[in-house]
Design a protein around this motif. Structure first.
Motif, PDB file in Angstrom:
ATOM      1  N   VAL A  75       0.856  -1.180   0.000  1.00 50.58           N
ATOM      2  CA  VAL A  75       0.000   0.000   0.000  1.00 50.58           C
ATOM      3  C   VAL A  75       0.894   1.232   0.000  1.00 50.58           C
ATOM      4  CG1 VAL A  75      -1.782   1.298   1.232  1.00 50.58           C
ATOM      5  CG2 VAL A  75      -1.806  -1.207   1.257  1.00 50.58           C
ATOM      6  N   TYR A  76       0.637   2.110  -0.955  1.00 51.20           N
ATOM      7  CA  TYR A  76       1.355   3.377  -1.015  1.00 51.20           C
ATOM      8  C   TYR A  76       0.355   4.499  -0.785  1.00 51.20           C
ATOM      9  CZ  TYR A  76       3.969   7.406  -2.665  1.00 51.20           C
ATOM     10  OH  TYR A  76       4.578   8.633  -2.734  1.00 51.20           O
ATOM     11  N   ALA A  77       0.701   5.425   0.099  1.00 46.98           N
ATOM     12  CA  ALA A  77      -0.144   6.584   0.369  1.00 46.98           C
ATOM     13  C   ALA A  77       0.739   7.818   0.422  1.00 46.98           C
ATOM     14  CB  ALA A  77      -0.905   6.415   1.681  1.00 46.98           C
ATOM     15  N   GLU A  78       0.205   8.926  -0.059  1.00 47.47           N
ATOM     16  CA  GLU A  78       1.004  10.150  -0.169  1.00 47.47           C
ATOM     17  C   GLU A  78       0.141  11.364   0.163  1.00 47.47           C
ATOM     18  OE1 GLU A  78       2.363  12.331  -4.085  1.00 47.47           O
ATOM     19  OE2 GLU A  78       3.674  10.608  -3.711  1.00 47.47           O
ATOM     20  N   TRP A  79       0.688  12.241   1.003  1.00 47.29           N
ATOM     21  CA  TRP A  79       0.030  13.514   1.309  1.00 47.29           C
ATOM     22  C   TRP A  79       1.120  14.579   1.327  1.00 47.29           C
ATOM     23  CZ3 TRP A  79      -4.285  13.951   5.573  1.00 47.29           C
ATOM     24  CH2 TRP A  79      -5.024  15.125   5.346  1.00 47.29           C
ATOM     25  N   CYS A  80       1.372  15.146   0.180  1.00 46.37           N
ATOM     26  CA  CYS A  80       2.438  16.132   0.015  1.00 46.37           C
ATOM     27  C   CYS A  80       1.795  17.482  -0.258  1.00 46.37           C
ATOM     28  CB  CYS A  80       3.387  15.723  -1.113  1.00 46.37           C
ATOM     29  SG  CYS A  80       4.292  14.205  -0.792  1.00 46.37           S
ATOM     30  N   ALA A  81       1.432  18.179   0.801  1.00 44.57           N
ATOM     31  CA  ALA A  81       0.724  19.455   0.678  1.00 44.57           C
ATOM     32  C   ALA A  81       1.457  20.572   1.393  1.00 44.57           C
ATOM     33  CB  ALA A  81      -0.691  19.317   1.235  1.00 44.57           C
ATOM     34  N   ALA A  82       2.778  20.398   1.580  1.00 41.76           N
ATOM     35  CA  ALA A  82       3.557  21.397   2.310  1.00 41.76           C
ATOM     36  C   ALA A  82       4.803  21.753   1.502  1.00 41.76           C
ATOM     37  CB  ALA A  82       3.944  20.869   3.691  1.00 41.76           C
ATOM     38  N   PRO A  83       4.638  22.504   0.402  1.00 42.31           N
ATOM     39  CA  PRO A  83       5.800  22.892  -0.398  1.00 42.31           C
ATOM     40  C   PRO A  83       6.855  23.582   0.463  1.00 42.31           C
ATOM     41  CG  PRO A  83       3.753  23.489  -1.504  1.00 42.31           C
ATOM     42  CD  PRO A  83       3.378  23.058  -0.119  1.00 42.31           C
ATOM     43  N   GLY A  84       8.112  23.189   0.287  1.00 46.38           N
ATOM     44  CA  GLY A  84       9.201  23.765   1.058  1.00 46.38           C
ATOM     45  C   GLY A  84       9.463  23.072   2.375  1.00 46.38           C
ATOM     46  N   ALA A  85       8.577  22.147   2.780  1.00 46.89           N
ATOM     47  CA  ALA A  85       8.766  21.417   4.038  1.00 46.89           C
ATOM     48  C   ALA A  85       9.474  20.092   3.765  1.00 46.89           C
ATOM     49  CB  ALA A  85       7.421  21.182   4.717  1.00 46.89           C
ATOM     50  N   PRO A  86      10.061  19.489   4.789  1.00 48.43           N
ATOM     51  CA  PRO A  86      10.712  18.196   4.592  1.00 48.43           C
ATOM     52  C   PRO A  86       9.729  17.118   4.167  1.00 48.43           C
ATOM     53  CG  PRO A  86      11.379  19.199   6.682  1.00 48.43           C
ATOM     54  CD  PRO A  86      10.237  20.004   6.166  1.00 48.43           C
ATOM     55  N   THR A  87      10.264  16.084   3.544  1.00 49.99           N
ATOM     56  CA  THR A  87       9.476  14.932   3.113  1.00 49.99           C
ATOM     57  C   THR A  87       9.961  13.694   3.858  1.00 49.99           C
ATOM     58  OG1 THR A  87       9.092  15.868   0.919  1.00 49.99           O
ATOM     59  CG2 THR A  87       8.825  13.483   1.154  1.00 49.99           C
ATOM     60  N   VAL A  88       9.022  12.920   4.404  1.00 49.71           N
ATOM     61  CA  VAL A  88       9.339  11.709   5.155  1.00 49.71           C
ATOM     62  C   VAL A  88       8.640  10.527   4.494  1.00 49.71           C
ATOM     63  CG1 VAL A  88       9.251  10.555   7.390  1.00 49.71           C
ATOM     64  CG2 VAL A  88       9.499  13.047   7.282  1.00 49.71           C
ATOM     65  N   LEU A  89       9.374   9.441   4.293  1.00 48.78           N
ATOM     66  CA  LEU A  89       8.793   8.181   3.851  1.00 48.78           C
ATOM     67  C   LEU A  89       8.724   7.250   5.049  1.00 48.78           C
ATOM     68  CD1 LEU A  89       7.848   6.193   1.580  1.00 48.78           C
ATOM     69  CD2 LEU A  89      10.234   5.425   1.487  1.00 48.78           C
ATOM     70  N   VAL A  90       7.537   6.791   5.378  1.00 42.33           N
ATOM     71  CA  VAL A  90       7.345   5.838   6.469  1.00 42.33           C
ATOM     72  C   VAL A  90       7.262   4.439   5.874  1.00 42.33           C
ATOM     73  CG1 VAL A  90       5.837   5.099   8.343  1.00 42.33           C
ATOM     74  CG2 VAL A  90       6.145   7.543   7.885  1.00 42.33           C
ATOM     75  N   TYR A  91       8.073   3.518   6.400  1.00 48.78           N
ATOM     76  CA  TYR A  91       8.053   2.127   5.956  1.00 48.78           C
ATOM     77  C   TYR A  91       7.495   1.236   7.066  1.00 48.78           C
ATOM     78  CZ  TYR A  91       9.525  -2.658   5.353  1.00 48.78           C
ATOM     79  OH  TYR A  91       9.506  -4.026   5.283  1.00 48.78           O
TER      80      TYR A  91
END
Length: 516
Positions: free
Chosen positions: A84-100
């Protein structure tokens, strides 16, 4: 699943933020209900009769992500299972975290379960019993509850999807993707991506291909690995590494067929004796693995980590009570926790010969077999250790026997240790708040996992946060998860997203990367 309305805002705490613990506590009923519902899906990996259940488990989780508000959710086939892949990238300029993490579970021996049947969850004394409740469905649900708590304290925004976030098409993945339109409402302070696979308990045979195919899409500043344990419920410790794993199957052959012992006893080459002799010689008198060259590449123990582990509250009595191991053995010159987290080890996990579980035929068996699991540490490489094992078996086995050694390099995993990184301190602060602890210790993880693979392919540091405890009985009968620990884990994660966002605001150069 229907979207749940958020409870009213809680009173502020002494640090000026909302009382996340009160919010998490208000959702205990939902947490219990969702975990019990998911545990009833017997997503056992490696058993043909449960292939459909693995898909049902993935679909259950995908619905849970959508219910929270993730604008991109996909169920992707991986071998006979699904990730299952889920993505919520709504913070331009903020860090990105991938949770495994993972949603598949281990096989069960139903006759060994006493509290409940494996997939009929029950709640007793604050623990929810059932296969997968702690490893790792409870850990995934702690993340989902953590996101709810994080959003609960966030101001409403115009919401929406980061235009840089990309979704694979149905044609590429073979499964439909789910993407929602931007809606008004709170959004995460950081960009979140989740990869929850369905083959971890089978050593993730298709994960490398998935990561390599989607490496650019999965790219993140930090990977948060959630399939690990805490030290104690009342004394949290930050996991900073895990051991590698190398599996091998050793078969020793004696007579050409099973032979009546009354006809050949005293002359026939009994493979049980020879296999037992080999297994006994795996360790020296000092408890060290006796394969020549096995320790040649082991890195020295970091002094600060060794001291941090020594500072953890520990007694033999407490460890034996919680682990139910009965006694303490191992390599001389190292403490129990150093042996557990920082030193190599080998275990026999299966041993078969003759007529186990059946009426004995009184025969000398033709074959005896053992499954071996080696735990490796930084500096060691599984390919070299596989060669050393082959050489040792060839040189040690008697000429009266034949043998077959199968080393599984395809699913072997290298060890990993988290490097120095500002996000480690952020996670430590979040754990202190989440568990209301004055101090957060340091620990390792005795088991393995694809942390090194994630770090290498995605070129990002891997941090660890899990909600398991040794008393949760992973892989064993009567597995359970503490709801208190899951709630504290959820608060920890809500605080972690805040901490990462604050770090970026302090850096304030707008590139979205965490300062080194």
């Amino acid at each position: 699943m229907e979207r749940q309305d958020s409870p009213a805002a809680a009173a502020p705490t002494d640090d000026g933020g909302p009382d996340l613990h009160a919010y998490a506590r208000s959702r205990r009923g939902d947490l219990k209900r969702q975990l019990a519902e998911w545990v009833q899906v017997p997503g056992i990996v490696g058993e043909p009769g449960h292939v459909k259940d693995l898909l049902r488990s993935a679909n259950w989780l995908a619905a849970a992500f959508r219910n929270i508000g993730f604008p991109v959710v996909e169920v992707q086939p991986t071998g006979e299972s699904h990730a299952v892949y889920a993505e919520w990238c709504a913070a331009p300029g903020a860090p990105t975290v991938l949770v495994y993490s993972h949603h598949d579970v281990r096989a069960v021996k139903q006759e060994n379960w006493n509290q409940t049947a494996p997939f009929q969850p029950v709640l007793r004394e604050g623990r929810l019993y059932g296969r997968g409740s702690s490893d790792a469905k409870g850990q995934v649900l702690a993340h989902l509850e953590g996101i709810r708590a994080h959003l609960h304290q966030r101001p409403p925004t115009s919401g929406g999807q980061n235009p840089n976030a990309r979704s694979l098409t149905a044609a590429k993945t073979g499964t439909p993707s789910h993407s929602t339109s931007p809606q008004a409402g709170p959004t995460p302070a950081v960009n979140l991506k989740f990869l929850v696979e369905g083959e971890e308990e089978a050593s993730s045979p298709h994960l490398a291909a998935l990561l390599e195919e989607q490496a650019e899409r999965l790219r993140a500043d930090v990977v948060l690995f959630s399939d690990t344990q805490l030290w104690r419920e009342d004394h949290p410790a930050l996991c900073v590494g895990l051991r590698g794993i190398l599996k091998a199957d050793l078969e020793v052959f004696g007579p050409e067929r099973d032979v009546h012992s009354g006809a050949v006893s005293g002359n026939a080459p009994n493979p049980v004796f020879e296999l037992s002799r080999l297994l006994a010689r795996l360790h020296g008198e000092d408890g060290r693995i006796a394969i020549p060259g096995f320790y040649d590449d082991v890195e020295p123990l970091p002094g600060d980590l060794r001291q941090a582990i020594a500072d953890l509250p520990y007694t033999d009595e407490d460890w034996l009570s919680r682990s139910e191991t009965g006694a303490i053995t191992g390599e001389e010159g190292y403490t129990v926790l150093e042996r557990l987290w920082l030193r190599p080890a080998v275990e026999v996990t299966a041993l078969v010969a003759g007529d186990p579980g059946e009426v004995s035929r009184g025969a000398v068996p033709a074959v005896a077999a053992a499954d071996l699991t080696f735990r490796t540490v930084p500096g060691q490489r599984v390919e070299k250790l596989a060669d050393l094992l082959r050489q040792w078996v060839d040189a040690t086995i008697s000429g009266a026997f034949h043998h077959r050694l199968t080393v599984d390099l395809d699913t072997a995993q290298e060890p990993y240790r988290t490097p120095d990184h500002p996000a480690v301190s952020a996670l430590e602060r979040a754990m202190a708040r989440g568990f209301r602890a004055g101090a957060v210790g340091r620990m390792g993880n005795a088991g393995g996992g694809p942390a090194e693979l994630l770090a290498r392919v995605l070129r990002a540091p891997v941090l660890f946060f899990g909600t398991g405890l040794v008393e949760d009985h992973w892989h064993d009968s009567d597995e359970s998860a503490s709801l208190d620990v899951l709630e504290n884990g959820a608060v920890t994660l809500a605080c972690f997203w805040d901490e990462l966002a604050r770090m970026q605001r302090a850096k304030d150069d707008g590139d979205g990367h965490i300062p080194e």
